[in-house]
Design a protein around this motif. Structure first.
Motif, short mmCIF file in Angstrom:
data_model
loop_
_atom_site.label_atom_id
_atom_site.label_comp_id
_atom_site.label_asym_id
_atom_site.label_seq_id
_atom_site.Cartn_x
_atom_site.Cartn_y
_atom_site.Cartn_z
N MET A 46 58.93 -16.92 -71.25
CA MET A 46 57.60 -17.46 -71.23
C MET A 46 57.32 -17.96 -69.82
O MET A 46 58.18 -18.54 -69.17
CB MET A 46 57.50 -18.58 -72.25
N LYS A 47 56.13 -17.75 -69.38
CA LYS A 47 55.77 -18.15 -68.01
C LYS A 47 55.62 -19.66 -67.89
O LYS A 47 55.17 -20.33 -68.82
CB LYS A 47 54.49 -17.45 -67.60
N ARG A 48 55.97 -20.17 -66.73
CA ARG A 48 55.87 -21.61 -66.49
C ARG A 48 54.44 -22.12 -66.54
O ARG A 48 54.19 -23.26 -66.88
CB ARG A 48 56.48 -21.97 -65.15
N GLU A 49 53.48 -21.26 -66.18
CA GLU A 49 52.09 -21.73 -66.13
C GLU A 49 51.46 -21.90 -67.51
O GLU A 49 50.36 -22.43 -67.64
CB GLU A 49 51.23 -20.81 -65.26
N TYR A 50 52.14 -21.45 -68.57
CA TYR A 50 51.61 -21.67 -69.91
C TYR A 50 51.70 -23.16 -70.23
O TYR A 50 52.74 -23.78 -70.07
CB TYR A 50 52.38 -20.88 -70.95
N ASP A 51 50.62 -23.71 -70.68
CA ASP A 51 50.57 -25.15 -70.95
C ASP A 51 50.23 -25.36 -72.42
O ASP A 51 49.11 -25.10 -72.86
CB ASP A 51 49.51 -25.82 -70.06
N PHE A 52 51.20 -25.82 -73.19
CA PHE A 52 51.00 -26.03 -74.61
C PHE A 52 50.82 -27.50 -74.97
O PHE A 52 50.83 -27.86 -76.15
CB PHE A 52 52.17 -25.44 -75.41
N ARG A 53 50.65 -28.36 -73.97
CA ARG A 53 50.45 -29.77 -74.27
C ARG A 53 49.18 -29.94 -75.08
O ARG A 53 48.16 -29.29 -74.82
CB ARG A 53 50.35 -30.59 -72.98
N GLY A 54 49.25 -30.76 -76.07
CA GLY A 54 48.09 -31.02 -76.91
C GLY A 54 47.90 -30.00 -78.02
O GLY A 54 47.04 -30.16 -78.88
N MET A 55 48.70 -28.96 -78.02
CA MET A 55 48.60 -27.95 -79.07
C MET A 55 49.56 -28.31 -80.19
O MET A 55 50.63 -28.85 -79.94
CB MET A 55 48.90 -26.56 -78.52
N THR A 56 49.18 -28.02 -81.39
CA THR A 56 50.06 -28.30 -82.52
C THR A 56 50.27 -27.03 -83.32
O THR A 56 49.45 -26.12 -83.31
CB THR A 56 49.45 -29.38 -83.44
N GLY A 57 51.36 -26.98 -84.01
CA GLY A 57 51.68 -25.85 -84.86
C GLY A 57 52.20 -26.36 -86.19
O GLY A 57 52.54 -27.53 -86.33
N VAL A 58 52.26 -25.49 -87.15
CA VAL A 58 52.76 -25.86 -88.47
C VAL A 58 53.97 -24.98 -88.76
O VAL A 58 53.86 -23.76 -88.85
CB VAL A 58 51.68 -25.65 -89.55
N ARG A 59 55.13 -25.62 -88.86
CA ARG A 59 56.35 -24.88 -89.14
C ARG A 59 56.30 -24.30 -90.55
O ARG A 59 55.99 -24.99 -91.51
CB ARG A 59 57.56 -25.79 -88.99
N GLY A 60 56.60 -23.02 -90.67
CA GLY A 60 56.65 -22.38 -91.98
C GLY A 60 55.31 -22.08 -92.60
O GLY A 60 55.22 -21.84 -93.80
N LYS A 61 54.27 -22.07 -91.81
CA LYS A 61 52.91 -21.89 -92.33
C LYS A 61 52.77 -20.61 -93.17
O LYS A 61 52.07 -20.60 -94.17
CB LYS A 61 51.93 -21.86 -91.16
N TYR A 62 53.41 -19.54 -92.76
CA TYR A 62 53.28 -18.26 -93.45
C TYR A 62 54.51 -17.87 -94.26
O TYR A 62 54.62 -16.75 -94.74
CB TYR A 62 52.96 -17.16 -92.43
#
Length: 75
Positions: free
Chosen positions: A1-17
């Motif tokens: 994954m590239k260093r410039e990707y910024d996922f701060r503030g993003m949320t995910g749901v483990r096991g959603k599918y």
């Protein structure tokens, strides 16, 4: 994954599918010539004690072929 990707503030749901995937899924591949190919998948889950004996899909496949008396063919 590239260093410039910024996922701060993003949320995910483990096991959603997870539940949906247990029931199987269909993938449709649209080819450049206008045709489609449909692939249906139904995952098979092994319990922990069997996972220790069969670490890969290929090991399960090979053992099942032997169990039902079909010789493995090289492709």
């Amino acid at each position: 994954m590239k260093r410039e990707y910024d996922f701060r503030g993003m949320t995910g749901v483990r096991g959603k599918y997870h539940e949906a995937m247990k029931n199987g899924y269909t993938t449709i591949i649209h080819k450049s010539d206008g045709t489609t190919e449909t692939i249906e998948a139904r995952p098979i889950f092994l319990e922990q004690d069997l996972k220790a004996q069969f670490p890969t899909s290929e090991s399960v496949h090979d053992e099942l072929l032997g169990f039902i008396g079909i010789e493995k063919t090289e492709s």
